[in-house]
Design a protein around this motif. Structure first.
Motif, PDB file in Angstrom:
ATOM      1  N   ILE A   3      64.611 -61.111   5.173  1.00  0.00           N
ATOM      2  CA  ILE A   3      65.752 -61.740   5.835  1.00  0.00           C
ATOM      3  C   ILE A   3      65.213 -62.260   7.162  1.00  0.00           C
ATOM      4  O   ILE A   3      64.717 -61.492   7.983  1.00  0.00           O
ATOM      5  CB  ILE A   3      66.904 -60.756   6.065  1.00  0.00           C
ATOM      6  CG1 ILE A   3      67.391 -60.179   4.733  1.00  0.00           C
ATOM      7  CG2 ILE A   3      68.049 -61.455   6.805  1.00  0.00           C
ATOM      8  CD1 ILE A   3      68.461 -59.118   4.881  1.00  0.00           C
ATOM      9  N   LEU A   4      65.302 -63.577   7.339  1.00  0.00           N
ATOM     10  CA  LEU A   4      64.708 -64.231   8.510  1.00  0.00           C
ATOM     11  C   LEU A   4      65.698 -65.195   9.139  1.00  0.00           C
ATOM     12  O   LEU A   4      66.576 -65.746   8.453  1.00  0.00           O
ATOM     13  CB  LEU A   4      63.467 -65.029   8.084  1.00  0.00           C
ATOM     14  CG  LEU A   4      62.361 -64.285   7.350  1.00  0.00           C
ATOM     15  CD1 LEU A   4      61.375 -65.274   6.755  1.00  0.00           C
ATOM     16  CD2 LEU A   4      61.680 -63.319   8.302  1.00  0.00           C
ATOM     17  N   ALA A   5      65.527 -65.428  10.421  1.00  0.00           N
ATOM     18  CA  ALA A   5      66.296 -66.492  11.069  1.00  0.00           C
ATOM     19  C   ALA A   5      65.851 -67.828  10.480  1.00  0.00           C
ATOM     20  O   ALA A   5      64.660 -68.048  10.250  1.00  0.00           O
ATOM     21  CB  ALA A   5      66.064 -66.462  12.577  1.00  0.00           C
ATOM     22  N   SER A   6      66.799 -68.694  10.221  1.00  0.00           N
ATOM     23  CA  SER A   6      66.466 -70.019   9.696  1.00  0.00           C
ATOM     24  C   SER A   6      65.807 -70.859  10.782  1.00  0.00           C
ATOM     25  O   SER A   6      66.017 -70.633  11.972  1.00  0.00           O
ATOM     26  CB  SER A   6      67.728 -70.721   9.197  1.00  0.00           C
ATOM     27  OG  SER A   6      68.292 -70.020   8.101  1.00  0.00           O
ATOM     28  N   SER A   7      65.036 -71.839  10.340  1.00  0.00           N
ATOM     29  CA  SER A   7      64.363 -72.748  11.269  1.00  0.00           C
ATOM     30  C   SER A   7      64.831 -74.174  10.995  1.00  0.00           C
ATOM     31  O   SER A   7      65.488 -74.455   9.990  1.00  0.00           O
ATOM     32  CB  SER A   7      62.844 -72.651  11.094  1.00  0.00           C
ATOM     33  OG  SER A   7      62.469 -73.214   9.851  1.00  0.00           O
ATOM     34  N   HIS A   8      64.434 -75.076  11.883  1.00  0.00           N
ATOM     35  CA  HIS A   8      64.811 -76.479  11.698  1.00  0.00           C
ATOM     36  C   HIS A   8      64.219 -77.057  10.412  1.00  0.00           C
ATOM     37  O   HIS A   8      64.805 -77.967   9.828  1.00  0.00           O
ATOM     38  CB  HIS A   8      64.382 -77.309  12.912  1.00  0.00           C
ATOM     39  CG  HIS A   8      65.175 -76.963  14.135  1.00  0.00           C
ATOM     40  ND1 HIS A   8      66.419 -77.481  14.384  1.00  0.00           N
ATOM     41  CD2 HIS A   8      64.908 -76.116  15.164  1.00  0.00           C
ATOM     42  CE1 HIS A   8      66.893 -76.990  15.516  1.00  0.00           C
ATOM     43  NE2 HIS A   8      65.994 -76.154  16.014  1.00  0.00           N
ATOM     44  N   GLN A   9      63.104 -76.525   9.955  1.00  0.00           N
ATOM     45  CA  GLN A   9      62.509 -76.986   8.694  1.00  0.00           C
ATOM     46  C   GLN A   9      63.375 -76.609   7.486  1.00  0.00           C
ATOM     47  O   GLN A   9      63.182 -77.149   6.397  1.00  0.00           O
ATOM     48  CB  GLN A   9      61.099 -76.399   8.520  1.00  0.00           C
ATOM     49  CG  GLN A   9      60.067 -76.934   9.492  1.00  0.00           C
ATOM     50  CD  GLN A   9      60.152 -76.296  10.882  1.00  0.00           C
ATOM     51  OE1 GLN A   9      60.783 -75.260  11.073  1.00  0.00           O
ATOM     52  NE2 GLN A   9      59.535 -76.932  11.858  1.00  0.00           N
ATOM     53  N   ASP A  10      64.339 -75.720   7.678  1.00  0.00           N
ATOM     54  CA  ASP A  10      65.196 -75.260   6.583  1.00  0.00           C
ATOM     55  C   ASP A  10      66.467 -76.091   6.423  1.00  0.00           C
ATOM     56  O   ASP A  10      67.227 -75.870   5.468  1.00  0.00           O
ATOM     57  CB  ASP A  10      65.611 -73.798   6.812  1.00  0.00           C
ATOM     58  CG  ASP A  10      64.446 -72.846   6.872  1.00  0.00           C
ATOM     59  OD1 ASP A  10      63.460 -73.063   6.137  1.00  0.00           O
ATOM     60  OD2 ASP A  10      64.527 -71.861   7.646  1.00  0.00           O
ATOM     61  N   ILE A  11      66.717 -77.016   7.306  1.00  0.00           N
ATOM     62  CA  ILE A  11      68.017 -77.707   7.317  1.00  0.00           C
ATOM     63  C   ILE A  11      68.320 -78.387   5.985  1.00  0.00           C
ATOM     64  O   ILE A  11      69.426 -78.249   5.449  1.00  0.00           O
ATOM     65  CB  ILE A  11      68.112 -78.690   8.497  1.00  0.00           C
ATOM     66  CG1 ILE A  11      68.191 -77.896   9.809  1.00  0.00           C
ATOM     67  CG2 ILE A  11      69.330 -79.613   8.347  1.00  0.00           C
ATOM     68  CD1 ILE A  11      68.170 -78.749  11.060  1.00  0.00           C
TER      69      ILE A  11
END
Length: 168
Positions: A3-11
């Motif tokens: 479980i990870l914080a999302s990043s801008h690459q995940d949008i």
């Protein structure tokens, strides 16, 4: 699984997940989510409020957090709470208990950040989903009627069930 914080690459992947969820909602219920603004997701990512489950490098579940939900919770919003929103599981991974994993993660988060409740909302006329959340450990609090929402998509109009878990 992580479980990870999302990043801008995940949008793009996040929006693909929302599209899948909307398609599913249209098949199983008479309401569905509306379009979400890209700026909302960017803000959530910037504030570490958009999260993901990752297996073998693939995003298979997402959810968003907030720490304030006064429009829905009114005076109860004064209690230190973690609000979970927009949970989406990839269709290939449904039934693997991600809601329980989110709850376990949220309980740990709440203890670390001194929150008293995990809270969420869902459509007040979707008894099957309300029952599912109760089965997962939430307590039903009330159903509110929303006629006018500020800064939220139109799918929030109508009855909205409020649920919570008290952190001991």
């Amino acid at each position: 699984m992580q479980i990870l914080a999302s990043s801008h690459q995940d949008i793009d992947a996040i929006f693909e997940m929302y599209d899948m969820a909307i398609d599913y909602q249209k098949k199983v219920f008479h309401k569905h989510w509306e379009f979400f603004e890209r700026d909302l997701i960017v803000s959530e990512i910037n504030e570490d409020r958009q999260w993901k489950f990752v297996i073998d490098g693939k995003i298979i579940c997402i959810f968003a957090l907030s720490f304030n939900d006064e429009q829905f919770w009114k005076e109860k919003n004064n209690s230190p709470s973690l609000y979970i929103h927009r949970i989406v599981t990839h269709p290939d991974y449904k039934g693997l208990g991600f809601m329980s994993k989110i709850i376990d993660w949220a309980k740990t988060y709440c203890k670390e950040y001194h929150k008293e409740y995990i809270r969420m909302d869902t459509w007040g006329d979707n008894q099957q989903l309300i029952d599912y959340y109760i089965h997962c450990g939430f307590e039903y609090v009330t159903t509110i009627m929303l006629d006018k929402v500020v800064g939220l998509p139109s799918h929030y109009k109508g009855p909205l069930a409020l649920l919570e878990i008290k952190i001991l």
